[in-house]
Enzyme design. Structure first.
Site, PDB file in Angstrom:
ATOM      1  CB  CYS A 155      -0.940  -0.012   1.199  1.00  0.00           C
ATOM      2  SG  CYS A 155      -0.142  -0.501   2.721  1.00  0.00           S
ATOM      3  CG  HIS A 268      -0.438   4.017   4.803  1.00  0.00           C
ATOM      4  ND1 HIS A 268      -1.022   3.732   6.004  1.00  0.00           N
ATOM      5  CD2 HIS A 268      -0.123   2.812   4.250  1.00  0.00           C
ATOM      6  CE1 HIS A 268      -1.065   2.422   6.175  1.00  0.00           C
ATOM      7  NE2 HIS A 268      -0.531   1.839   5.121  1.00  0.00           N
TER       8      HIS A 268
END
Ligand code: A2P
Length: 359
Positions: A155, A268
């Site tokens: 990711c 993130h």
């Protein structure tokens, strides 16, 4: 539904029409399986298929025996979750996998033999030569090389490369140093649940019992994601190194990374230091990113506008900002940039569905 899915499902999704949300016109419809349908990423895969109007003829929701018989909604219809078995993939065209590496490995041949294409979110096959590792905004041309399996990158790598690849195409990337600020969702639904529960416990003066993370995550950060390797890096950090080289097709790209878990819920962030072959100014970088697919430039420090995880949450685009010349150098070949992206969407579910669209 358990708390974990409520956390994920109940958010109001207010997607803007973005550059990368333009989708190919598809005339055929497909039987799609979601393996790990009840997980943090699986839930988002189902929502993304619906939101992007993926032409689904039939949707099969697969999970462990624990979830069999429960229902989940798709296009206003209640679908029953089935236990995943060897027979689950008969008649399936596309299988979106997010149930962990061991399960991906166990089912790879079964899925391929059944004639389906496996789009796998785990790290099981990413570095195999005959498995394309793809972010559609970065290397869509690699999809055509698949032999039944296409891998979704880590990711953090996906979020980073959406913003870095357009700059690389213009000015040729030489070196990249990343420091990451990764959300609890990277550890799955149980990670998000632990952050929420632990925050409540600490505020109430109760004892905590860390399980999803090595240490307490509430009101803390942990510079440790995945296991440590002999060279002192973690596997997560080496994924950033190896996957970037593979997707950008630069085998000798100089990359280093420090990965840190922080108490954000599901987006993130990354601080990126980049060195290019050619000179590049912040204004040039902004102009390139303004027209790049999958990126929204949020870069107005005077107005306190910069990428933040809360703003990236539930967005398709990666937010890029704090773009400035690297003052540690005496030339104009270095840039600093900060990015935030939704780990469950661009970092996983959206990327997988975009790969399916490109197929
Ligand atoms: P289940 O909910 O039935 O355990 P996360 O990464 O968010 O923890 O999600 C993991 C996903 O993988 C869940 O959907 C989970 O289903 C699924 N899963 C775990 N073990 C198996 C298994 N043996 N077979 C199929 N799916 C599994």
């Amino acid at each position: 539904m358990t708390i974990r899915n409520d956390i994920i499902v109940s958010g109001v999704c207010n997607f803007r029409i973005t550059k990368e949300s333009e989708q190919p016109v598809m005339s055929k419809s497909y039987t799609v399986a979601v393996a790990g349908a009840t997980g943090a990423v699986g839930v988002e895969m189902i929502k993304t298929l619906e939101k992007r109007n993926f032409p689904v003829k039939e949707l099969k929701l697969l999970a462990s025996a624990r979830s069999a018989g429960k229902t989940m909604e798709f296009r206003g219809e209640k679908l029953v979750i089935e236990e995943m078995t060897e027979k689950s993939f008969k008649g399936v065209d596309i299988a979106l996998f997010s149930a962990g590496s061991d399960i991906s490995r166990a089912y790879r041949q079964i899925v391929v033999d059944s004639g389906a294409v496996m789009i796998d979110n785990s790290s099981a096959f990413r570095m195999e030569d005959d498995v394309p590792l793809v972010v559609p905004e970065v290397n869509p041309e690699d999809i055509a090389r698949h032999k039944g399996v296409i891998a979704n990158p880590n990711c953090t790598t996906a979020i980073m490369l959406v913003a870095v690849a357009p700059l690389h195409r213009a000015k040729k990337l030489r070196r990249l140093v990343a420091s990451t600020y990764q959300a609890a969702s990277g550890a799955g639904a149980k990670g998000m649940q632990e952050l929420i529960e632990q925050t409540r416990q600490i505020l109430n003066g109760e004892a905590i019992d860390p399980k999803a993370f090595a240490h307490r995550i509430a009101f803390n950060l942990i510079p440790h994601i995945d296991s440590f390797c002999d060279n002192g890096y973690t596997k997560e950090e080496l994924k950033m190194v190896n996957e970037s080289r593979k997707m950008l097709h630069i085998p000798d790209l100089m990359v280093s990374c420090t990965s840190v878990r922080i108490p954000a819920l599901r987006a993130h962030s990354e601080s990126l230091n980049m060195e290019f072959e050619e000179e590049i100014t912040p204004a040039e970088a902004r102009a390139i990113l303004e027209v790049a697919s999958g990126v929204t430039v949020v870069d107005d420090p005077e107005a306190k506008r910069y990428p933040m995880p809360v703003d990236a949450t539930e967005k398709y685009d990666v937010l890029a900002g704090r773009i400035r010349q690297d003052i540690s150098r005496n030339d104009k070949r270095g840039l600093e940039m900060f990015v935030s992206g939704d780990q469950l969407l661009k970092g996983a579910a959206l990327n997988a569905v975009q790969i399916a669209e490109h197929l």
